[in-house]
Design an enzyme around this catalytic site. Structure first.
Site, short mmCIF file in Angstrom:
data_model
loop_
_atom_site.label_atom_id
_atom_site.label_comp_id
_atom_site.label_asym_id
_atom_site.label_seq_id
_atom_site.Cartn_x
_atom_site.Cartn_y
_atom_site.Cartn_z
N THR A 12 7.22 -8.85 2.91
CA THR A 12 8.43 -9.08 2.11
C THR A 12 9.69 -8.62 2.83
O THR A 12 10.77 -8.59 2.23
CB THR A 12 8.33 -8.36 0.75
OG1 THR A 12 8.09 -6.97 0.98
CG2 THR A 12 7.21 -8.95 -0.09
N ILE A 14 12.57 -6.31 4.54
CA ILE A 14 13.19 -5.07 4.07
C ILE A 14 13.95 -5.41 2.79
O ILE A 14 15.14 -5.69 2.80
CB ILE A 14 14.14 -4.46 5.13
CG1 ILE A 14 13.39 -4.22 6.44
CG2 ILE A 14 14.73 -3.15 4.62
CD1 ILE A 14 14.25 -3.69 7.56
N HIS A 15 13.23 -5.43 1.69
CA HIS A 15 13.84 -5.72 0.39
C HIS A 15 14.34 -4.41 -0.23
O HIS A 15 14.46 -3.40 0.45
CB HIS A 15 12.86 -6.46 -0.52
CG HIS A 15 11.58 -5.71 -0.76
ND1 HIS A 15 11.45 -4.80 -1.77
CD2 HIS A 15 10.40 -5.72 -0.09
CE1 HIS A 15 10.22 -4.28 -1.73
NE2 HIS A 15 9.57 -4.82 -0.72
N ALA A 16 14.63 -4.40 -1.50
CA ALA A 16 15.32 -3.27 -2.16
C ALA A 16 14.66 -1.91 -1.95
O ALA A 16 15.32 -0.96 -1.52
CB ALA A 16 15.48 -3.56 -3.65
N ALA A 19 14.54 -0.80 1.74
CA ALA A 19 15.92 -0.58 2.19
C ALA A 19 16.42 0.78 1.71
O ALA A 19 17.04 1.54 2.47
CB ALA A 19 16.84 -1.69 1.70
#
Length: 86
Positions: A12, A14-16, A19
């Site tokens: 996925t 570097i999503h929320a 991050a």
């Protein structure tokens, strides 16, 4: 200055959540740390900057740090991104 280039393997990117974890780790260092992707740079201590990079699986990113703990910062952040499994 220290830097390392790596390819993001996390499905996925570097999503929320990753991050936020990356920013949290970066803020522990005194050095100025940047994340670069496709010629664009972001402050690795800024959640908005990191999220705006839109780093997906297969993206090549470079972590750069300049300061008293630059080598340690790059090593630890690169290790975090290489082991990312979210």
């Amino acid at each position: 200055m220290a830097e390392k280039t790596l390819v993001i393997q996390n499905p996925t990117g570097i999503h929320a959540r990753p991050a936020a974890m990356l920013v949290n780790k970066a803020q522990a260092f005194a050095s100025k740390i940047t994340l670069e992707k496709d010629g664009k740079q972001a402050d690795a201590k800024s959640i908005l900057g990191v999220m705006a990079m839109a780093v997906n699986q297969g993206s090549t990113v470079t972590i750069r740090a300049e300061g008293s703990d630059a080598d340690q910062a790059v090593a630890e952040l690169a290790a975090f991104l290489e082991q990312l499994q979210y």
